[in-house]
Design an enzyme around this catalytic site. Sequence first.
Site, PDB file in Angstrom:
ATOM      1  N   HIS A  42     -59.481  46.265 -28.990  1.00 38.28           N
ATOM      2  CA  HIS A  42     -58.523  47.115 -28.719  1.00 38.28           C
ATOM      3  C   HIS A  42     -58.894  47.999 -27.445  1.00 38.28           C
ATOM      4  CE1 HIS A  42     -55.311  49.966 -28.919  1.00 38.28           C
ATOM      5  NE2 HIS A  42     -54.647  49.051 -29.469  1.00 38.28           N
ATOM      6  N   ASP A 100     -52.898  42.938 -35.437  1.00 39.96           N
ATOM      7  CA  ASP A 100     -52.272  41.522 -35.185  1.00 39.96           C
ATOM      8  C   ASP A 100     -52.962  40.750 -36.193  1.00 39.96           C
ATOM      9  OD1 ASP A 100     -50.081  42.254 -33.797  1.00 39.96           O
ATOM     10  OD2 ASP A 100     -51.301  42.306 -31.914  1.00 39.96           O
TER      11      ASP A 100
HETATM   12  N1  CMC Z   1     -62.563  38.205 -28.256  1.00 37.26           N
HETATM   13  C1  CMC Z   1     -63.600  38.085 -27.382  1.00 37.26           C
HETATM   14  N2  CMC Z   1     -64.153  38.917 -26.541  1.00 37.26           N
HETATM   15  C2  CMC Z   1     -63.409  39.942 -26.322  1.00 37.26           C
HETATM   16  C3  CMC Z   1     -62.030  40.157 -27.098  1.00 37.26           C
HETATM   17  C4  CMC Z   1     -61.740  39.224 -27.917  1.00 37.26           C
HETATM   18  N3  CMC Z   1     -60.608  39.544 -28.645  1.00 37.26           N
HETATM   19  N4  CMC Z   1     -61.884  41.471 -26.726  1.00 37.26           N
HETATM   20  C5  CMC Z   1     -62.658  42.023 -25.629  1.00 37.26           C
HETATM   21  N5  CMC Z   1     -63.455  40.985 -25.777  1.00 37.26           N
HETATM   22  C6  CMC Z   1     -64.798  41.412 -24.893  1.00 37.26           C
HETATM   23  C7  CMC Z   1     -64.558  41.202 -23.364  1.00 37.26           C
HETATM   24  O1  CMC Z   1     -64.850  39.797 -22.908  1.00 37.26           O
HETATM   25  C8  CMC Z   1     -65.577  41.954 -22.643  1.00 37.26           C
HETATM   26  O2  CMC Z   1     -66.834  41.491 -22.803  1.00 37.26           O
HETATM   27  P1  CMC Z   1     -68.081  41.908 -21.376  1.00 37.26           P
HETATM   28  O3  CMC Z   1     -68.190  43.455 -21.596  1.00 37.26           O
HETATM   29  O4  CMC Z   1     -69.038  40.800 -21.923  1.00 37.26           O
HETATM   30  O5  CMC Z   1     -66.895  41.530 -20.303  1.00 37.26           O
HETATM   31  C9  CMC Z   1     -65.634  43.200 -23.699  1.00 37.26           C
HETATM   32  O6  CMC Z   1     -65.366  42.823 -24.807  1.00 37.26           O
HETATM   33  C10 CMC Z   1     -64.666  44.405 -23.348  1.00 37.26           C
HETATM   34  O7  CMC Z   1     -63.395  43.588 -23.303  1.00 37.26           O
HETATM   35  P2  CMC Z   1     -62.277  44.464 -22.474  1.00 37.26           P
HETATM   36  O8  CMC Z   1     -61.457  43.149 -21.865  1.00 37.26           O
HETATM   37  O9  CMC Z   1     -62.950  45.246 -21.122  1.00 37.26           O
HETATM   38  O10 CMC Z   1     -61.461  45.357 -23.228  1.00 37.26           O
HETATM   39  P3  CMC Z   1     -60.112  45.955 -22.915  1.00 37.26           P
HETATM   40  O11 CMC Z   1     -59.891  47.174 -23.348  1.00 37.26           O
HETATM   41  O12 CMC Z   1     -59.580  45.742 -21.386  1.00 37.26           O
HETATM   42  O13 CMC Z   1     -59.058  44.680 -23.665  1.00 37.26           O
HETATM   43  C11 CMC Z   1     -57.625  43.753 -25.193  1.00 37.26           C
HETATM   44  C12 CMC Z   1     -58.328  45.186 -24.801  1.00 37.26           C
HETATM   45  C13 CMC Z   1     -56.982  44.293 -26.337  1.00 37.26           C
HETATM   46  C14 CMC Z   1     -56.678  43.298 -24.174  1.00 37.26           C
HETATM   47  C15 CMC Z   1     -58.625  42.716 -25.775  1.00 37.26           C
HETATM   48  O14 CMC Z   1     -59.561  43.262 -26.670  1.00 37.26           O
HETATM   49  C16 CMC Z   1     -57.943  41.558 -26.175  1.00 37.26           C
HETATM   50  O15 CMC Z   1     -57.670  40.667 -25.187  1.00 37.26           O
HETATM   51  N6  CMC Z   1     -58.001  41.262 -27.497  1.00 37.26           N
HETATM   52  C17 CMC Z   1     -57.516  40.095 -27.731  1.00 37.26           C
HETATM   53  C18 CMC Z   1     -55.794  40.098 -27.770  1.00 37.26           C
HETATM   54  C19 CMC Z   1     -55.142  41.151 -28.980  1.00 37.26           C
HETATM   55  O16 CMC Z   1     -55.664  40.834 -30.176  1.00 37.26           O
HETATM   56  N7  CMC Z   1     -54.277  41.956 -28.510  1.00 37.26           N
HETATM   57  C20 CMC Z   1     -53.737  42.940 -29.298  1.00 37.26           C
HETATM   58  C21 CMC Z   1     -53.886  44.484 -29.189  1.00 37.26           C
HETATM   59  S1  CMC Z   1     -53.389  45.346 -30.489  1.00 37.26           S
HETATM   60  C22 CMC Z   1     -51.766  45.138 -30.536  1.00 37.26           C
HETATM   61  C23 CMC Z   1     -51.180  45.904 -29.377  1.00 37.26           C
HETATM   62  O17 CMC Z   1     -51.450  47.209 -29.213  1.00 37.26           O
HETATM   63  O18 CMC Z   1     -50.308  45.582 -28.493  1.00 37.26           O
END
Ligand code: CMC
Length: 436
Positions: A313, A371
């Site tokens: 998140h 989720d």
């Molecule tokens: N699985 C694997 N790796 C992950 C995941 C995941 N679900 N989420 C983040 N990472 C990794 C990402 O690849 C990055 O790695 P590195 O530092 O090596 O590049 C690191 O963790 C930080 O991630 P980020 O993409 O910079 O984090 P963010 O804050 O931009 O993204 C997120 C947040 C929710 C988009 C992401 O965690 C994600 O895509 N999760 C899966 C989708 C999901 O479950 N979304 C629902 C969110 S809750 C409901 C809502 O509020 O809508």
Amino acid sequence: MKLANHAATLSFSNGSPNIELPIYSGRMGPDVIDIRKLYGQTGMFTYDPGFLSTAACQSAITYIDGDKGELLYRGYPIEQLARQCDYLDTCFLLLKGDLPKIQERKDFHQLIISHTMVHEQMQFFLRGFRRDAHPMAVLTGLVGALSAFYHDSTDINNPAHREIAAIRLISQMPTLVAMAYKYGVGQPYMYPRNELSYAGNFLRMMFGTPCEDYQVNPVLEHALDRIFILHADHEQNASTSTVRLCGSSGTNPFAAIAAGVACLWGPAHGGANEACLNMLEEIQRQGGVAHIGRFIEQVKDKSTGIKLMGFGHRVYKNYDPRAKLMQETCHEVLANLGLDNDPLFKLARELEKIALEDDYFVQRKLYPNVDFYSGIVQRAIGIPVNLFTGIFALARTVGWMAQLNEMIGDPEYKIGRPRQLFTGSAPRDVKPLEER
Ligand code: CMC
């Protein structure tokens, strides 16, 4: 918002004069540096793709402490709201600022429950869609179309119009979501029934048919109501910011909410519950618990592009408090339906356990979000996977409306207009076709 007792001094390595930037403190959470005069004083913008360090507004609605895993609506912890209030109490709270007193509660419930029927013409509009259209495509269209049905509540600057639009949207979203579902499966729409609860009515519109009476299962009704509470608002997330940005141009509330629905559809946001359930089913097909190790390896290998959906998140760097409540509801629903041995639930628990112990997830502070379990609950209730995000949109509508109201009432609000760091071509002349 109050001025903090210190300020920031921005200095430049090229000898340009320092500038002083005020710092403000909110009631809780990080202070903010006010950079509104930065461009005027320096000719420079800040650069912050994805708004990782930018507060785009002040807000008194929802507070998240991502490190603690804490979520408050108007100061009340989500755990207390989920256990002691219902969704319509939560709607009242988000819209009006505090929980309803006895008479206010009666009146508000009555107001919402008695405005659930949509304009009869809406069903003819719905018929223009293909039967196999994704419900989110249909919902984006239906919500946007409300502005064509209700000309008397489209002035976003008129508080009475916004209030009427909010009541109509909250009341009618369940009807629209259920209509989108019934249309897809080829069953007749069920008109709402005002004697049922908000969640009970939705269940009946979804699963009832004109052929027989529909008995609402109180455990499922309660579970659905909790799903609605947990999704009602979540601070300045992508869809809420979309609603604010869209509404900042002065467009009508229905159009702004339709923009929120469209944004929510994406798999990184509201679409994650659908993506999460699809992921669990795929792991199950590949061998279930025995395949988890291989799947986790694929997630950790960045070249695959595979993510563990329902994990991670932007704000929570700890367990999402909504995920805990959803896990509790998951137990209740599965037990009530005699599905205690549901293989997907078992798989989810095992996947969570393994991921929480794995260095990759530990180091990045990736925990289950709401989720991770909501899809299993919805599937057990009988909601088809492609409608999960529609349920989320239904629940989030109140949050979007509360945030829109707050923005319009904020004397500091302006049309949203981000700037950019231009990296394209320098000025050049168009050459005649044969010389290009
Ligand atoms: N699985 C694997 N790796 C992950 C995941 C995941 N679900 N989420 C983040 N990472 C990794 C990402 O690849 C990055 O790695 P590195 O530092 O090596 O590049 C690191 O963790 C930080 O991630 P980020 O993409 O910079 O984090 P963010 O804050 O931009 O993204 C997120 C947040 C929710 C988009 C992401 O965690 C994600 O895509 N999760 C899966 C989708 C999901 O479950 N979304 C629902 C969110 S809750 C409901 C809502 O509020 O809508």
